[in-house]
Structures are given as C-alpha cells and as structure tokens.
Write an enzyme that holds these catalytic residues in place. Structure first.
Site, PDB file in Angstrom:
ATOM      1  N   HIS A 193     -20.341  40.699   4.127  1.00  0.00           N
ATOM      2  CA  HIS A 193     -20.097  41.377   2.844  1.00  0.00           C
ATOM      3  C   HIS A 193     -19.788  42.854   3.088  1.00  0.00           C
ATOM      4  CE1 HIS A 193     -21.255  38.127   0.159  1.00  0.00           C
ATOM      5  NE2 HIS A 193     -22.428  37.992   0.758  1.00  0.00           N
ATOM      6  N   HIS A 247     -24.623  37.385   7.706  1.00  0.00           N
ATOM      7  CA  HIS A 247     -24.051  37.069   6.393  1.00  0.00           C
ATOM      8  C   HIS A 247     -23.855  38.343   5.573  1.00  0.00           C
ATOM      9  CE1 HIS A 247     -23.566  34.493   2.747  1.00  0.00           C
ATOM     10  NE2 HIS A 247     -24.007  35.594   2.164  1.00  0.00           N
ATOM     11  N   GLU A 248     -24.894  39.178   5.531  1.00  0.00           N
ATOM     12  CA  GLU A 248     -24.806  40.415   4.743  1.00  0.00           C
ATOM     13  C   GLU A 248     -23.821  41.400   5.360  1.00  0.00           C
ATOM     14  OE1 GLU A 248     -26.004  40.289   1.824  1.00  0.00           O
ATOM     15  OE2 GLU A 248     -27.140  38.471   2.254  1.00  0.00           O
TER      16      GLU A 248
END
Length: 152
Positions: A71, A67-68
């Site tokens: 980003h 998920h990170e």
C-alpha cells in the site's frame, strides 16, 4: 518487540523486498482488533496489531508488514494502492505478501444466553437479549417470568 524494533524491521523488509526505503513511522496500535495492520494515507505511517505478533510470531508479522508496504510504496509512487487495483495485486504476488492475514482465534465474542422460566407453567425461554421481567409475562399462560441462568 518494541517500537524501535518494529521500525527497524519495517525498514529492513522495505529495502529487502521493495528496494526502496521506508521513510515514515511504523508502530503498534493496541486498538486494532481484527485487522493485522493498516496504512494511513494522510501521514504515510503504518500501524500493526501486536496481538498478531503474540499469536502467530514474527513470520506472520513480516507478511503483514509486506502487505502494508505494498500500500505504502504504491501510494507514494502514485499507482493503484487499493485492494481492488491491478498494480496492488501484482506487487503482492511479486513480493509474496498475503492478501489477507490469518484469522484471530480469540476474535469471536462469546454470546450471552439468558434462560427465563415461567413460574406457573414452567415453560423455558432462551434469549440472547435480556428482558424486563416486570414488564413481560409468559406468552402461554400470562405467568410471571424468572431469570434462571445467565451464561457469558
């Protein structure tokens, strides 16, 4: 798992799922409470919550890392990196990353309860906030209040 292992894990996940290297630092941040991790825009570093690793294991941590990294890679390439952006949601689906992490079991703070009793009429008051018994009196008979029980 220490800082070097988490750095290696993030670099491996980045190459395996995104095909691009992770060139910045990944670390655990003990101050994170309810967030699984966060991507820092100005330094491009990734901070992860160690409690999620302790509670749910490596699989959940890999999901948070993916998920990170969504980003990270979108921000580095100049595309929409925010949760509401279409590019972000599409990349999440492509790498099978969770949009939200699991809820922390012990994240809920226990509520304190104060029980006061009137000395005259024995009426009980249950409060979440502590009150000054020298200043406040019973609303029914104006008797003195006494703290009976404090649970935390």
């Amino acid at each position: 798992m220490d800082e070097q292992e988490i750095q290696r894990l993030v670099e491996e996940v980045s190459l395996q799922y995104f095909g691009m290297p992770f060139l910045h630092k990944a670390m655990f941040n003990s101050r994170l409470r309810t967030t699984g991790g966060r991507y820092l825009l100005n330094t491009h570093n990734i901070e992860l919550n160690y409690r999620y690793y302790e509670m749910y294991g490596k699989e959940e941590l890999v999901g948070i890392v993916k998920h990170e990294l969504c980003h990270y890679h979108l921000h580095i390439t100049g595309r929409g990196y925010k949760h509401r952006d279409k590019d972000f949601r599409e990349l999440l689906k492509a790498v099978d990353a969770p949009r939200f992490c699991k809820r922390m079991v012990n994240a809920e703070k226990e509520k304190r309860v104060y029980v006061y009793e009137c000395m005259e009429c024995l009426l009980q008051y249950v409060r979440r906030r502590q009150i000054n018994t020298k200043r406040y009196v019973c609303g029914k008979c104006k008797g003195k209040l006494n703290l009976i029980k404090k649970t935390s």
